[in-house]
Design a protein around this motif. Structure first.
Motif, PDB file in Angstrom:
ATOM      1  N   GLN A   1       5.209   3.495  -2.782  1.00 12.13           N
ATOM      2  CA  GLN A   1       6.175   2.833  -3.993  1.00 12.13           C
ATOM      3  C   GLN A   1       6.927   4.367  -4.949  1.00 12.13           C
ATOM      4  O   GLN A   1       7.871   4.591  -5.125  1.00 12.13           O
TER       5      GLN A   1
ATOM      6  N   VAL B   1      10.264   5.635   4.796  1.00 16.90           N
ATOM      7  CA  VAL B   1       9.304   4.760   6.486  1.00 16.90           C
ATOM      8  C   VAL B   1       8.055   4.777   6.193  1.00 16.90           C
ATOM      9  O   VAL B   1       7.274   3.589   6.273  1.00 16.90           O
ATOM     10  N   ALA B   2       7.771   5.514   5.244  1.00 15.72           N
ATOM     11  CA  ALA B   2       5.956   5.162   4.595  1.00 15.72           C
ATOM     12  C   ALA B   2       5.757   4.049   3.750  1.00 15.72           C
ATOM     13  O   ALA B   2       4.865   2.992   3.819  1.00 15.72           O
TER      14      ALA B   2
ATOM     15  N   LEU C   1       8.099   1.721   3.498  1.00  9.55           N
ATOM     16  CA  LEU C   1       8.101  -0.034   4.309  1.00  9.55           C
ATOM     17  C   LEU C   1       7.450  -0.661   5.416  1.00  9.55           C
ATOM     18  O   LEU C   1       7.196  -1.330   5.317  1.00  9.55           O
ATOM     19  N   SER C   2       6.689   0.998   6.145  1.00 11.08           N
ATOM     20  CA  SER C   2       5.336   0.009   6.553  1.00 11.08           C
ATOM     21  C   SER C   2       4.331  -0.221   6.169  1.00 11.08           C
ATOM     22  O   SER C   2       3.370  -0.858   6.518  1.00 11.08           O
ATOM     23  N   ARG C   3       4.198  -0.265   4.273  1.00  7.77           N
ATOM     24  CA  ARG C   3       2.379  -1.292   3.931  1.00  7.77           C
ATOM     25  C   ARG C   3       3.084  -2.211   3.168  1.00  7.77           C
ATOM     26  O   ARG C   3       4.288  -2.332   3.299  1.00  7.77           O
ATOM     27  N   ARG C   4       1.958  -3.068   3.317  1.00  8.24           N
ATOM     28  CA  ARG C   4       2.563  -4.481   3.328  1.00  8.24           C
ATOM     29  C   ARG C   4       1.140  -4.473   1.864  1.00  8.24           C
ATOM     30  O   ARG C   4       0.619  -4.099   1.720  1.00  8.24           O
TER      31      ARG C   4
END
Length: 280
Positions: free
Chosen positions: A31, A191-192, A194-197
């Motif tokens: 982030q 991209v990395a 956005l792929s993390r939750r």
């Protein structure tokens, strides 16, 4: 001038690494990277759009591949570094990561660069200082510290490739290489991210330090890119990689991290090596 710019890059990178490591203790490293890179990329586009640094960039084949490689390796190195800084002791992690400077030095020598004898002495002293700055904490049996050291070593390798690629691309065009590198790294980390939750949300209060982080890194990269055009990469790369001394001092002043005598000696050696290299 090249020596001064390389040392400026080192100071700016040391400060940005401290800010990035501190921010990564609350937010995830990806982030921190995503937001800071997007903000700095927007600033760079605005600066280049205003005509600053405009001029011929030469054929894309001369800089495009190098800028993409620099952006790719930078993103991986910073992700590893910020995670390591958040998990481990900054005064240990930062010097290890800076050890990647060995790679561009070796590549520069292999390419035929021949620094003056005094410069070689300065480079050796500075690198020894980086190693000493890691201190005896490397022997600590902490599993958390071990993971941080492993990540720092990964960052070192990636940083070595990144600063070599940045120098090669900048030989053709500094603005084009900076832009290609920044866009590549920003796209990767976004991209990395956005792929993390389940990550902590980035709030308005996080934006000023993340903007400062992005701008410091951008300014440091630009200073190094220009410096690499006017001096030997094998020398400039070392001078620009003395940033652990800055990170270590800031960590002590702000976070109260205590330096052992050998670490303090390492910081002094880093600074002494820089002076000797500049005199050479």
């Amino acid at each position: 001038m090249s020596v001064a710019l390389a040392l400026l890059a080192s100071a700016l990178w040391g400060t940005s690494d401290f800010l990035g490591g501190t921010a990564s203790r609350r937010l995830r490293a990806v982030q921190v990277l995503a937001v800071s890179q997007v903000l700095s990329c927007a600033v760079l586009l605005a600066v280049l759009g205003s005509g600053v640094g405009s001029g011929t960039a030469g054929p894309a084949s001369a800089w495009l591949g190098w800028s993409l490689l620099a952006g790719l390796t930078w993103a991986g190195a910073m992700a590893a570094l910020y995670t390591a800084l958040a998990r481990g002791t900054m005064g240990v992690v930062a010097p290890i990561a800076a050890g990647g400077t060995v790679l561009p030095v070796l590549l520069g020598l292999a390419a035929g660069e021949r620094p003056a004898p005094l410069q070689l002495v300065g480079v050796a002293v500075a690198f020894a200082g980086v190693v000493l700055s890691a201190g005896p904490d490397l022997r600590a049996g902490s599993r958390k510290q071990g993971a941080a050291v492993a990540l720092a070593l990964l960052a070192a390798v990636l940083f070595g490739v990144e600063i070599w690629a940045l120098a090669r691309g900048s030989a053709a065009s500094v603005p084009a290489t900076l832009l290609g590198m920044r866009v590549t790294s920003a796209a990767l980390v976004v991209v990395a991210a956005l792929s993390r939750r389940g990550a902590e949300r980035v709030g308005p209060r996080d934006l000023p330090p993340l903007l400062a982080l992005g701008l410091l890194d951008l300014a440091a990269t630009a200073a190094y890119a220009v410096a690499s055009r006017g001096a030997l990469v094998s020398v400039v790369a070392v001078l620009a990689s003395l940033y652990p001394a800055v990170t270590v001092v800031l960590a002590r002043q702000v976070h109260g991290e205590r330096l052992r005598p050998v670490q303090a000696a390492g910081v002094v050696a880093v600074l002494a090596g820089a002076v000797v290299t500049a005199l050479g």
